[in-house]
Design an enzyme around this catalytic site. Structure first.
Site, mmCIF file in Angstrom:
data_model
loop_
_atom_site.group_PDB
_atom_site.id
_atom_site.type_symbol
_atom_site.label_atom_id
_atom_site.label_comp_id
_atom_site.label_asym_id
_atom_site.label_seq_id
_atom_site.Cartn_x
_atom_site.Cartn_y
_atom_site.Cartn_z
ATOM 1 C CG HIS A 257 36.479 42.033 46.183
ATOM 2 N ND1 HIS A 257 35.589 42.312 46.993
ATOM 3 C CD2 HIS A 257 36.576 39.719 46.040
ATOM 4 C CE1 HIS A 257 35.823 41.654 48.113
ATOM 5 N NE2 HIS A 257 35.891 40.758 47.687
ATOM 6 N NE ARG B 297 35.474 34.131 51.261
ATOM 7 C CZ ARG B 297 36.370 34.911 49.957
ATOM 8 N NH1 ARG B 297 36.454 36.245 49.730
ATOM 9 N NH2 ARG B 297 37.801 34.283 49.140
ATOM 10 C CG ASP C 13 35.161 36.164 47.134
ATOM 11 O OD1 ASP C 13 35.736 37.396 47.187
ATOM 12 O OD2 ASP C 13 34.332 35.808 48.043
ATOM 13 C CG HIS D 173 31.315 40.429 48.054
ATOM 14 N ND1 HIS D 173 32.550 39.732 46.461
ATOM 15 C CD2 HIS D 173 32.379 40.338 48.683
ATOM 16 C CE1 HIS D 173 32.622 38.822 46.905
ATOM 17 N NE2 HIS D 173 33.546 39.252 47.881
HETATM 18 C C1 SIN Z 1 35.129 38.895 50.867
HETATM 19 O O1 SIN Z 1 35.423 39.563 49.917
HETATM 20 O O2 SIN Z 1 34.942 37.910 51.102
HETATM 21 C C2 SIN Z 1 33.698 38.986 52.359
HETATM 22 C C3 SIN Z 1 33.120 39.842 52.383
HETATM 23 C C4 SIN Z 1 33.105 40.300 53.605
HETATM 24 O O3 SIN Z 1 34.125 39.919 54.736
HETATM 25 O O4 SIN Z 1 32.512 41.109 54.331
#
Ligand code: SIN
Length: 270
Positions: A97, A260, A99, A245
């Protein structure tokens, strides 16, 4: 300042050393920004970055956008918790995906900080959307340059990995070009993702899905990816206009906690 950069794979990701994110001077920030633009993903080890420095770093890139679906860190509401508990089998971000692609001015930079790691696994994969765009056939690339696609936050409905939320959290769809131009570098990148893209503008979902599925498979081939193995104190930044990612859910029975921050971008153009 002695900054060194080591590429993680052929198409994306770099580990950068010689920077202290708790005391980042301007010239260090410029090196970091350039590395992010060049590689899409930047890994910094042994940082133990404080929440204040995490916020300061994000604000150097732009305005922080608080994720409306994630639980905020109690003392630091501008930082989102990405938490997996031992009983969870699904994790936040456990599918490819981008963000916030459901927003009309989608997130540009995300900054993820390791707070508590499982004894093994929990790696994050990244895939270069500029490499994917460059490797499409000329014919498909020309076709995609004409298309836009709708992205929606509705996929969070019924999800058991994000906090409870009310219906006001949902904002409906946003329309973005399928091939975007990176606002700063001008690089062309594929901008559709399996979590949030629903259909091409002017096409039905049934018509869109076969081509979208092809693009998702094509764009996440191992050749376009890098894999980040987390270590205590690591910080990873990525540019959501350059990479997708995927968080690996391979540590059942263990916890993982990340912090995050996401930085707001601008509307995307072709
Ligand atoms: C995310 O999708 O922002 C999380 C990525 C992760 O936890 O490795």
């Amino acid at each position: 300042m002695d900054v060194t950069i080591r590429k993680l794979s052929g198409h994306c990701g770099a580990e950068i050393s010689g920077l202290d994110l708790n005391r980042l001077i301007d010239v260090g920030f410029q090196a970091l920004r350039q590395a992010l633009s060049d590689h899409g993903v930047v890994v910094l080890r042994d940082q133990d970055i404080s929440p204040e420095a995490h916020i300061d770093l994000a604000e150097r890139f732009g305005e922080i956008v608080v994720n409306r679906f994630f639980t905020p860190v109690r003392e630091w509401p501008r930082i989102a918790e990405v938490r997996t508990t031992p009983d969870q089998t699904r994790v936040i971000g456990g599918t490819w995906h981008t963000d916030h692609s459901y927003d009309s001015a989608p997130a540009k930079i995300s900054i993820l900080v390791a707070k508590e790691l499982p004894p093994h696994g929990g790696d994050t994969h990244f895939a270069s959307m500029t490499a994917a765009a460059a490797c499409l056939s000329d014919g498909l690339r020309v076709t995609l340059r004409e298309l836009s696609a709708w992205h929606s936050d509705q996929t969070f409905a019924g999800s058991n990995v994000v906090k409870g939320f009310d219906d006001n959290a949902f904002r409906g769809g946003s329309l973005h070009p399928v091939l975007i131009r990176h606002p700063e570098s001008g690089a062309e990148a594929l901008y559709v993702n399996g979590d949030f893209t629903t259909h091409f503008d002017g096409w039905s979902e049934a018509e869109s899905q076969p081509l979208l599925d092809y693009l998702y498979r094509f764009a996440t081939q191992p050749i376009f990816t890098c894999r980040v193995q987390w270590t205590p104190g690591a910080v990873v930044l990525w540019d959501n206009r350059l990479v997708q990612h995927y968080a690996t859910a391979d540590y059942p029975g263990h916890s993982r906690l990340m912090h995050r921050i996401t930085v707001e971008g601008e509307p995307l153009g072709r």
